[in-house]
Write an enzyme that holds these catalytic residues in place. Structure first.
Site, PDB file in Angstrom:
ATOM      1  N   GLU A 179       0.824  -1.219   0.000  1.00 25.06           N
ATOM      2  CA  GLU A 179       0.000   0.000   0.000  1.00 25.06           C
ATOM      3  C   GLU A 179       0.856   1.265   0.000  1.00 25.06           C
ATOM      4  O   GLU A 179       0.734   2.138   0.869  1.00 25.06           O
ATOM      5  CB  GLU A 179      -0.966   0.003   1.193  1.00 25.06           C
ATOM      6  CG  GLU A 179      -2.052  -1.059   1.056  1.00 25.06           C
ATOM      7  CD  GLU A 179      -3.195  -0.937   2.051  1.00 25.06           C
ATOM      8  OE1 GLU A 179      -2.998  -0.318   3.111  1.00 25.06           O
ATOM      9  OE2 GLU A 179      -4.283  -1.460   1.778  1.00 25.06           O
ATOM     10  N   GLU A 380      -5.581  -8.248  -0.906  1.00 27.04           N
ATOM     11  CA  GLU A 380      -6.289  -8.020   0.360  1.00 27.04           C
ATOM     12  C   GLU A 380      -7.724  -7.651   0.045  1.00 27.04           C
ATOM     13  O   GLU A 380      -7.984  -6.909  -0.903  1.00 27.04           O
ATOM     14  CB  GLU A 380      -5.683  -6.862   1.177  1.00 27.04           C
ATOM     15  CG  GLU A 380      -4.362  -7.161   1.811  1.00 27.04           C
ATOM     16  CD  GLU A 380      -3.824  -6.008   2.650  1.00 27.04           C
ATOM     17  OE1 GLU A 380      -4.638  -5.212   3.198  1.00 27.04           O
ATOM     18  OE2 GLU A 380      -2.596  -5.889   2.745  1.00 27.04           O
TER      19      GLU A 380
HETATM   20  P1  P53 Z   1      -7.036  -2.492   9.471  1.00 30.14           P
HETATM   21  C1  P53 Z   1      -6.439   1.248   6.476  1.00 30.14           C
HETATM   22  C2  P53 Z   1      -5.683   1.642   7.524  1.00 30.14           C
HETATM   23  C3  P53 Z   1      -4.463   1.036   7.723  1.00 30.14           C
HETATM   24  C4  P53 Z   1      -4.000   0.073   6.882  1.00 30.14           C
HETATM   25  O1  P53 Z   1      -6.772  -2.560   7.913  1.00 30.14           O
HETATM   26  C5  P53 Z   1      -4.755  -0.311   5.835  1.00 30.14           C
HETATM   27  C6  P53 Z   1      -5.991   0.231   5.655  1.00 30.14           C
HETATM   28  C7  P53 Z   1      -6.889  -0.257   4.614  1.00 30.14           C
HETATM   29  O2  P53 Z   1      -6.836   0.365   3.494  1.00 30.14           O
HETATM   30  O3  P53 Z   1      -4.286  -1.190   4.980  1.00 30.14           O
HETATM   31  C8  P53 Z   1      -4.350  -2.572   4.880  1.00 30.14           C
HETATM   32  O4  P53 Z   1      -6.125  -3.495  10.091  1.00 30.14           O
HETATM   33  C9  P53 Z   1      -3.029  -3.128   5.267  1.00 30.14           C
HETATM   34  C10 P53 Z   1      -3.098  -4.144   6.344  1.00 30.14           C
HETATM   35  C11 P53 Z   1      -4.266  -3.852   7.254  1.00 30.14           C
HETATM   36  C12 P53 Z   1      -5.544  -3.973   6.443  1.00 30.14           C
HETATM   37  O5  P53 Z   1      -5.521  -3.045   5.403  1.00 30.14           O
HETATM   38  O6  P53 Z   1      -6.740  -1.112   9.861  1.00 30.14           O
HETATM   39  O7  P53 Z   1      -2.282  -3.582   4.174  1.00 30.14           O
HETATM   40  O8  P53 Z   1      -1.862  -4.161   6.993  1.00 30.14           O
HETATM   41  O9  P53 Z   1      -4.322  -4.649   8.387  1.00 30.14           O
HETATM   42  C13 P53 Z   1      -6.810  -3.758   7.233  1.00 30.14           C
HETATM   43  O10 P53 Z   1      -8.474  -2.870   9.665  1.00 30.14           O
END
Ligand code: P53
Length: 482
Positions: A179, A380
């Protein structure tokens, strides 16, 4: 060759995680401190605190996480039982180079991933590996200011080269930076720290922060391109992708100003993928740099590297869409991400305020295919939710199944109706782990439940949710039974 559902016969069904969010063992076998290790537990609308090093008495959920480091054999066995064809995880940079700037790698760290990949391969599970997933060595942040410094390119390239050489016969699918475009929202301390190891100083103005974000990003895309070039030399069969968070930006209305703002937002959010997939900066970004007096250090040599190091496929995460509305305060159609967005009345929202938009996945697959003309991989996708454990230990997560089913339907439609070349699908957090955004355990994504709460209490025992059996059937029928 395709099957009844239209997916490739060798379609990579699997699941995705990241080292820092599940391994734990943060200081075991020589591992160094990463940026994720200095983030406390937050909650919905309570940001994680990014501390100045590790402070005694604070709750750092990634330190133990779910102790995958010691329990991976049992967990991979469960993935194999679900029928996984692949498993996406990352290599914690700090296990290999604890400080990031050493001459020699840490053998114990290298050995851990050898064993982990062997365990996957034993079950015919293909490892899909991210090199940098929010885990930059904290030493590089302290000593070099993270990706502000061009020197970090060399450190990353060294790390990547060591990994490519060591695992060249075990890993075929790679991604460089997870990301990489979250930092569009550089006003969010978490996003910029996890992407780039940038921790801003109080006296850095918003304009300076934006300039630093573009500078850091440029060094990252150069490092990514160098890694692609080197990887292909080490093993020409490698498939090396990039990875963007894909959140399509919709206009709030048919007002042309909303439509233009949405288009500018897409340009601001996805230029990283343009550079990584097409080998050059899009004209809109070059104009933006010029008109806003942002002058990243981009050399002629860098431009050659970018052209030579384009990716083989485009990896992306998809959770939701976002919607923007023009306002008269913003006549320049600027987009940062946390000011211009509005609620979309057509969508339902989860407990963390994330909309649910399965059609947006089909839209995203179309958009990426039309722009980049490359295979794509959904690395993801998933639904964070509070789960309830029943008295008999079962977990009825039908809300999670509903979310995944609706998205897989759209994914299959995009393949069959729109011609998208899709390599695989790895839903996020296939086993419960620490949320990146909030640091919570209770924001769960898994097919496998892990007994642990937000304060760090629990047995770490694993159990199967209803979604485990559902996903097992989806894989067995290659998506024809949802
Ligand atoms: P979480 C949002 C915020 C932080 C990371 O997110 C994020 C996102 C989503 O766009 O990215 C990805 O755990 C990331 C993972 C993460 C997952 O989304 O905040 O690649 O590391 O855990 C889900 O619910």
């Amino acid at each position: 060759e395709t099957t009844k559902s239209g997916l490739r016969k060798d379609f990579l069904w699997g699941g995705a995680v990241a080292a820092n969010q599940l391994e734990g063992a943060w200081n075991v076998d020589g591992k160094g401190v990463s940026v994720s290790d200095i983030m406390t537990a937050g909650a919905y609308q309570k940001p994680r605190e990014i501390t100045d090093g590790i402070i005694a008495g604070k709750n750092y959920p990634n330190h133990e996480a779910i102790d995958f480091y010691h329990q991976y054999k049992g967990d991979i066995k469960l993935f194999a039982e679900m029928g996984f064809k692949c498993f996406r995880t990352s290599i914690a940079w700090t296990r290999i180079f604890p400080n990031g700037d050493e001459d020699e790698p840490n053998e114990a760290g290298l050995k851990f991933y050898d064993d982990l990949f062997d365990e996957c391969l034993k079950y015919g599970i293909e490892p899909v590996i991210t090199l940098s997933h929010f885990e930059m060595p904290y030493h590089l942040v302290e000593e070099y200011g993270g990706w502000r410094s061009r020197k970090v390119i060399d450190f990353f390239v060294k790390f990547a080269t060591v990994c490519f050489k060591r695992y060249k016969n075990k890993v075929k699918y790679w991604m460089t930076f997870n990301e990489i475009n979250n930092q569009t929202t550089f006003t969010n301390d978490f996003s910029i720290a996890t992407d780039s190891g940038l921790i801003f100083r109080d006296n850095e103005s918003e304009d300076e922060r934006e300039a630093l974000m573009y500078q850091a990003s440029h060094y990252e895309v150069v490092a990514s391109a160098l890694a692609v070039k080197i990887g292909h030399k080490i093993n020409p069969d490698f498939e090396i992708g990039n990875m963007v968070n894909f959140t399509p930006v919709y206009p709030a209305s048919s007002d042309p100003r909303d439509i233009l703002l949405a288009e500018k937002a897409m340009q601001r959010r996805y230029w990283w993928a343009d550079v990584q997939a097409l080998g050059e900066y899009p004209v809109g970004m070059e104009a933006y740099f010029k008109n806003h007096d942002l002058r990243p250090d981009i050399t002629a040599e860098d431009r050659v590297v970018l052209r030579e190091g384009t990716v083989d496929y485009v990896g992306f995460s998809y959770y939701n869409s976002m919607t923007v509305k023009y306002s008269d305060d913003n006549p320049e159609f600027k987009f940062v991400g946390d000011r211009e967005t509005v609620k979309n009345p057509n969508l339902k929202y989860n407990d963390w305020g994330w909309p649910v938009d399965p059609i947006g996945l089909r839209y995203s697959m179309n958009w990426l295919t039309e722009h980049y003309h490359k295979p794509v991989m959904i690395v993801e996708n998933g639904f964070g939710a509070y789960d309830k454990v029943e008295a008999d230990g079962s977990i009825h997560d039908d809300y999670r199944v509903d979310y995944l089913r609706a998205h897989i339907q759209q994914m299959i439609t995009a393949v069959n109706e729109d011609g998208v070349d899709l390599l695989g699908y790895t839903p996020w957090g296939c086993i419960d782990l620490v949320s990146a955004g909030t640091g919570q355990m209770s924001k769960r994504y898994g097919f496998i439940y892990v007994d642990k709460d937000d304060e760090g209490n629990g047995t770490l025992e694993r159990s199967k949710k209803d979604s485990f059996y559902w996903y097992q059937k989806v894989i067995r029928t290659n998506g024809s039974q949802l």
